[in-house]
Scaffold this motif. Structure first.
Motif, PDB file in Angstrom:
ATOM      1  N   HIS A  33       1.050  -1.329   0.118  1.00  0.00           N
ATOM      2  CA  HIS A  33      -0.038   0.009  -0.081  1.00  0.00           C
ATOM      3  C   HIS A  33       0.891   1.307  -0.035  1.00  0.00           C
ATOM      4  CE1 HIS A  33       0.934  -0.848   4.202  1.00  0.00           C
ATOM      5  NE2 HIS A  33       0.956   0.426   4.569  1.00  0.00           N
ATOM      6  N   LYS A  34       0.248   2.434  -0.514  1.00  0.00           N
ATOM      7  CA  LYS A  34       1.082   3.637  -0.552  1.00  0.00           C
ATOM      8  C   LYS A  34       1.176   4.136   1.000  1.00  0.00           C
ATOM      9  CE  LYS A  34      -0.619   5.439  -4.995  1.00  0.00           C
ATOM     10  NZ  LYS A  34      -1.175   6.764  -5.437  1.00  0.00           N
ATOM     11  N   SER A  35       2.624   4.563   1.126  1.00  0.00           N
ATOM     12  CA  SER A  35       2.630   5.170   2.481  1.00  0.00           C
ATOM     13  C   SER A  35       3.199   6.731   2.265  1.00  0.00           C
ATOM     14  CB  SER A  35       3.898   4.501   3.081  1.00  0.00           C
ATOM     15  OG  SER A  35       5.192   4.479   2.225  1.00  0.00           O
ATOM     16  N   VAL A  36       3.333   7.023   0.942  1.00  0.00           N
ATOM     17  CA  VAL A  36       3.759   8.544   0.338  1.00  0.00           C
ATOM     18  C   VAL A  36       2.978   8.822  -0.708  1.00  0.00           C
ATOM     19  CG1 VAL A  36       5.433   9.983  -0.444  1.00  0.00           C
ATOM     20  CG2 VAL A  36       6.267   8.098   1.087  1.00  0.00           C
ATOM     21  N   LEU A  37       2.120   9.992  -0.389  1.00  0.00           N
ATOM     22  CA  LEU A  37       1.110  10.360  -1.181  1.00  0.00           C
ATOM     23  C   LEU A  37       1.602  11.768  -1.875  1.00  0.00           C
ATOM     24  CD1 LEU A  37      -1.641   9.871   1.185  1.00  0.00           C
ATOM     25  CD2 LEU A  37      -1.268   8.301  -0.601  1.00  0.00           C
ATOM     26  N   ASP A  38       0.739  12.061  -2.957  1.00  0.00           N
ATOM     27  CA  ASP A  38       1.005  13.314  -3.732  1.00  0.00           C
ATOM     28  C   ASP A  38       0.290  14.334  -3.121  1.00  0.00           C
ATOM     29  OD1 ASP A  38       1.223  15.423  -5.652  1.00  0.00           O
ATOM     30  OD2 ASP A  38       1.134  13.838  -7.272  1.00  0.00           O
ATOM     31  N   GLU A  39       1.093  15.155  -2.403  1.00  0.00           N
ATOM     32  CA  GLU A  39       0.255  16.338  -1.382  1.00  0.00           C
ATOM     33  C   GLU A  39      -0.281  17.265  -2.527  1.00  0.00           C
ATOM     34  OE1 GLU A  39       3.030  18.147   0.924  1.00  0.00           O
ATOM     35  OE2 GLU A  39       3.159  16.373   2.291  1.00  0.00           O
ATOM     36  N   GLU A  40       0.339  17.545  -3.625  1.00  0.00           N
ATOM     37  CA  GLU A  40      -0.100  18.567  -4.558  1.00  0.00           C
ATOM     38  C   GLU A  40      -1.369  17.995  -5.271  1.00  0.00           C
ATOM     39  OE1 GLU A  40      -0.680  21.958  -6.252  1.00  0.00           O
ATOM     40  OE2 GLU A  40       1.024  21.535  -4.709  1.00  0.00           O
ATOM     41  N   GLU A  41      -1.600  16.930  -5.438  1.00  0.00           N
ATOM     42  CA  GLU A  41      -2.705  16.088  -6.250  1.00  0.00           C
ATOM     43  C   GLU A  41      -4.022  16.171  -5.027  1.00  0.00           C
ATOM     44  OE1 GLU A  41      -4.413  11.856  -7.806  1.00  0.00           O
ATOM     45  OE2 GLU A  41      -2.397  12.002  -7.040  1.00  0.00           O
ATOM     46  N   HIS A  42      -3.646  15.918  -4.052  1.00  0.00           N
ATOM     47  CA  HIS A  42      -4.671  16.101  -2.910  1.00  0.00           C
ATOM     48  C   HIS A  42      -5.226  17.478  -2.538  1.00  0.00           C
ATOM     49  CE1 HIS A  42      -4.031  11.760  -1.167  1.00  0.00           C
ATOM     50  NE2 HIS A  42      -4.362  11.599  -2.298  1.00  0.00           N
ATOM     51  N   HIS A  43      -4.162  18.311  -2.614  1.00  0.00           N
ATOM     52  CA  HIS A  43      -4.450  19.817  -2.618  1.00  0.00           C
ATOM     53  C   HIS A  43      -5.393  20.164  -3.673  1.00  0.00           C
ATOM     54  CE1 HIS A  43      -3.693  23.915  -1.338  1.00  0.00           C
ATOM     55  NE2 HIS A  43      -3.487  24.163  -2.471  1.00  0.00           N
ATOM     56  N   MET A  44      -5.305  19.538  -4.821  1.00  0.00           N
ATOM     57  CA  MET A  44      -6.079  20.175  -6.034  1.00  0.00           C
ATOM     58  C   MET A  44      -7.516  19.513  -5.735  1.00  0.00           C
ATOM     59  SD  MET A  44      -4.161  22.235  -7.446  1.00  0.00           S
ATOM     60  CE  MET A  44      -5.407  22.833  -8.691  1.00  0.00           C
ATOM     61  N   ILE A  45      -7.683  18.222  -5.102  1.00  0.00           N
ATOM     62  CA  ILE A  45      -8.983  17.961  -4.866  1.00  0.00           C
ATOM     63  C   ILE A  45      -9.604  18.799  -3.759  1.00  0.00           C
ATOM     64  CG2 ILE A  45     -10.188  15.983  -3.755  1.00  0.00           C
ATOM     65  CD1 ILE A  45      -7.861  14.036  -5.171  1.00  0.00           C
ATOM     66  N   ALA A  46      -8.743  19.203  -2.968  1.00  0.00           N
ATOM     67  CA  ALA A  46      -9.455  20.203  -1.862  1.00  0.00           C
ATOM     68  C   ALA A  46      -9.844  21.323  -2.396  1.00  0.00           C
ATOM     69  CB  ALA A  46      -8.456  20.407  -0.681  1.00  0.00           C
ATOM     70  N   ARG A  47      -9.138  21.870  -3.501  1.00  0.00           N
ATOM     71  CA  ARG A  47      -9.216  23.052  -4.288  1.00  0.00           C
ATOM     72  C   ARG A  47     -10.820  22.839  -4.904  1.00  0.00           C
ATOM     73  NH1 ARG A  47      -6.738  26.808  -7.510  1.00  0.00           N
ATOM     74  NH2 ARG A  47      -4.856  27.151  -5.791  1.00  0.00           N
TER      75      ARG A  47
END
Length: 824
Positions: free
Chosen positions: A295-309
């Motif tokens: 499973h993923k232990s490191v995520l794409d912070e920018e991608e998740h930020h854009m989902i929040a946007r």
């Protein structure tokens, strides 16, 4: 049972040990049987997994995670797909941080606009809240972890939330306060439910057999795990009998021993305990499976930020746009005024506080947009202090601008878990600023940041009002996108904005100050009240403007659905939230004039037309009949209404239904207010008639000694001088901290001390104070000072010795620390 073989190998001690936490956030493990600990973390605005000292009120920082808009914000999107996407992203972050259970979403109703936790709840409408809550749950659980829908149920005030008794009639309970949970269970298939702190009609919710067994288990078919809110257990064995498996946080084994003794005494059968263990094991093993594979232990912070946007963009509500002042033109010179532009107000306070991975502010986002910003002034003190010099500087800047972007709202300590708001107003220093700016220029665009409804007597002095609610870490950039027209606003209000607080239906019965809170308004909350009683409002439920316009046509009603067309009649692409309301034409049973029964969000280019179909479901025509004790359909003609809001009905049709032939549940003559919907002043007699029994006493009996379920605030009339002194010291500390500007620190007192029942001292300290020691404290409180001190010291020493004995043993079962305590 799924895990009969494992349970057969367990000792009674081990079974009992699983029923409460190992520490503040983890469940107990039994290594010899391959049973791992689960980690539970707050949500769902974002993951709040604490790396350091544990608390439940957001006082300590957590590991960084994406901070999404709050539930109250996302509800304005009316977009289930968006809710599921947010849930999926939350689930991914939970897996990356090795969290098994995400404590959310919250689907409680917004009964009253002053509830301090409204920012964390979706809506005043159970259908909308349930659908969005179920979407979050599906998304979270798609990643292999569990959601935990909360707070079950009728938890609609923060003051005295750990002991208040909610008095509500059965029909209202079912139609208003349980429907969202029903949808979350049946459609979201949530794996866990969090019981609320409060009592419901005389019984703590997690001990309420009618609620926990008759409805949740038997009627809805819930086979998951029920978890207490932190410190929310009263009688541990009664909770277990009702089917409340997991008590959190740890009591260091004290309540485990209570379970063991109850089994031995025959108060609860071991087979019933086994069923609870089985359901908890299922949650442990199902949520642990994801960690047994890659499973993923490191995520794409920018991608998740854009989902929040994206979430924030879809949730912004355009409330006013006089002379189409928005979107801004590139040639406009703007002055940015308001402290929230510099330091965003983007989330609530309490257990949902998230430590964001990225945090935007309006000034940086405006600079990147190309809009000419001629300057910034804070204009007001964030926490309400009057400062005339700040207003003068703001006015001087505003004189040079074409448009004023005025950022207003509520501060972080006004909307918080554990305390309710005092009023619906913006701080006076902010409205003073607005009035001064209006004398300089009429071109004011107000940008609001707050998580709940407010009064707006000042609205005529703003040409435009954009409400971003609490937009999360990307909310500032989302707002700039709407201001500039890159994004066409499509949010619509998920709650009604009354003209003033005095006009709300629960005004006379919120909050419950002593023993109970009475829901005298019955089913008439929010738009159900205003529409039925014909009360004018500032903004109706479902309201929101766009930079384009939409036309509705060609309604067709069948036995299964309603179909209609929507066309974009403007010159800009946009999205419209279409809303299905149903009203029963019969007046034999009192009902709201209309109720939301479906919705669909559609995106259209200019001149594009789409056909929308909204299906009818099992909730479209039903009502709960208190005589048959089940859902029924009244034989009648029903209005089928398609609207752009609850007050803006564009298309109407009708349908005749045969109904279920149930007897009428009410005597019309005994409930006159309910048959008119004018329920703001229901008499005692009428509420008694509605309940079907006498109204329970709502006042404290000051002649009785204080006990486990009395609150620390009641020390004001305690017999013991020490308790009265402590009460006045606490009050002084609260006043003094506010006086010197330490409002966040001051709020800790009502949040975690003032309204806590005495049992909470034991339940929330992880065994540092146990129930025998609490008996000593209560003796002191009730005037037996020396006897209480002796008892307290004796039990403290006894506890210390037991811990020392335990630490030298080889046992892996923590509940052996405690024996039954003796009372003097």
């Amino acid at each position: 049972m799924k895990y009969k073989d494992i349970i057969s190998k367990m000792t009674l001690d081990e079974k009992a040990s699983l029923m409460s936490g190992k520490d503040f956030w983890q469940t107990q493990n039994i290594d010899r049987l391959g049973i791992d600990s689960m980690f539970l973390a707050d949500g769902p605005t974002g993951l709040r997994k604490q790396a350091a000292a544990a608390d439940h009120l957001g006082l300590n920082p957590s590991i960084p995670a994406t901070c999404f808009p709050t539930a109250a914000t996302v509800a304005n999107s009316w977009n289930e797909e968006l809710g599921e996407l947010i849930g999926k992203t939350l689930g991914e972050e939970a897996v990356a941080q090795k969290v098994n259970v995400l404590l959310g979403p919250g689907v409680n109703m917004k009964r009253n606009p002053l509830c301090g936790r409204n920012f964390e709840y979706f809506s005043e409408d159970p259908y909308l809240a349930g659908k969005l809550g179920a979407a979050y749950i599906r998304g979270i659980q798609s990643q292999g972890v569990a959601a935990c829908v909360k707070h079950f149920c009728a938890n609609n005030q923060e003051e005295r939330r750990m002991s208040i008794d909610t008095i509500v009639d059965e029909r209202t309970l079912r139609e208003i306060y349980l429907t969202a949970f029903e949808i979350a269970v049946k459609e979201g298939k949530t794996r866990s439910v969090m019981s609320s702190y409060n009592k419901l009609n005389g019984y703590y919710t997690n001990e309420n057999i009618h609620l926990m067994r008759d409805i949740l288990r038997d009627e809805w078919g819930f086979d998951g795990c029920v978890i207490t809110d932190w410190g929310g257990s009263n009688d541990r064995v009664a909770g277990l009998c009702a089917g409340n498996e997991l008590e959190m946080p740890t009591t260091a084994g004290e309540t485990n021993q209570e379970i063991i003794q109850a089994v031995k005494a025959g108060r609860i059968k071991e087979e019933e305990l086994d069923e609870c263990v089985d359901r908890l094991l299922d949650l442990i093993f199902v949520t642990g499976e994801v960690y047994r594979r890659p499973h993923k232990s490191v995520l794409d912070e920018e991608e998740h930020h854009m989902i929040a946007r994206k979430a924030a963009e879809e949730s912004i509500v355009l409330l006013k746009n006089e002379n189409n002042i928005l979107p801004l033109e590139q040639c406009d010179k703007v002055a940015v005024i308001g402290d929230f532009a510099r330091k965003a107000r983007y989330q609530g306070a309490g257990s949902s506080i998230v430590n964001p991975t990225i945090l935007e502010n309006a000034l940086d986002c405006l600079e990147a947009s190309g809009i000419e910003n001629i300057g910034f002034e804070p204009g007001y003190d964030r926490y309400g202090k009057t400062n005339r010099a700040q207003i003068l500087k703001a006015c001087s800047l505003a004189e040079k601008a074409d448009v004023i972007l005025l950022y207003l709202g509520l501060d972080e300590v006004t909307e918080a878990e554990g305390l309710d708001r005092q009023n619906m107003k913006l701080p006076k220093n902010q409205t003073d600023l607005l009035n001064a700016l209006y004398d300089v220029s009429p071109n004011i665009v107000v940008i609001l940041s707050c998580g709940s409804a407010i009064e707006m007597p000042w609205i005529n002095k703003a040409k435009a009002v954009l409400h971003g609610y609490l937009g999360g870490q990307a909310g500032a950039g989302a707002m700039v996108s709407v201001l500039t027209g890159r994004v066409n606003p499509s949010g619509k209000l998920a709650e009604t904005y009354s003209i003033d607080y005095e006009g709300t239906p629960s005004y006379h019965h919120f909050p419950g100050k002593e023993v109970s809170v009475e829901y005298r308004e019955s089913i008439f909350i929010g738009y159900r009240y205003y529409d039925t009683a014909d009360i004018s409002v500032l903004f109706p439920f479902g309201y929101g403007l766009s930079y384009t316009t939409f036309a509705y046509s060609d309604i067709q009603v069948t036995a299964d659905n309603v179909t209609f067309k929507v066309r974009n009649t403007g010159n800009m692409p946009g999205a419209e939230v279409t809303q299905l309301y149903v009203g029963c034409k019969s007046d034999a049973i009192f009902r709201p004039k209309k109720e939301l029964k479906g919705f669909a969000k559609v995106t259209l280019t200019p001149n594009e037309t789409k056909t929308i179909t909204i299906p009818f479901d099992d909730k479209t025509f039903r009502y709960f009949n208190v005589k048959t004790n089940q859902w029924e359909i009244e034989e009648a003609e029903y209005d089928i209404m398609i609207g752009a809001s609850s007050a803006d009905i564009r298309l109407t049709g009708s349908i005749d239904l045969k109904g279920s032939k149930a007897p009428l549940p009410y005597d019309r003559n005994s409930l006159p207010s309910y048959y008119t919907g004018k329920v703001s002043r229901v008499t005692d007699l009428e509420f008694t008639n509605l309940l079907g029994h006498d109204i329970p006493g709502s006042k404290w009996d000051r002649s009785k000694p204080l006990d486990y379920n009395d609150t620390i605030s009641q020390c004001q009339y305690a017999k013991g001088w020490v308790a009265r002194f402590a009460f006045h010291a606490i009050n002084f500390a609260y006043w003094f901290l506010r006086k010197i500007g330490k409002r966040s620190t001051a709020n800790i007192i009502p949040m975690s001390i003032y309204h806590m029942p005495f049992r909470g001292i034991a339940r929330m300290t992880g065994g540092v104070v146990n129930m025998p020691m609490l008996d000593g404290i209560l003796l002191i409180v009730n005037g037996q000072f020396f006897k209480g001190v002796r008892h307290l010291l004796r039990e403290k020493n006894r506890l210390k010795k037991q811990k020392a004995v335990f630490s030298t043993t080889d046992s892996g079962v923590s509940n052996r620390r405690f024996d039954t305590h003796e009372k003097d």
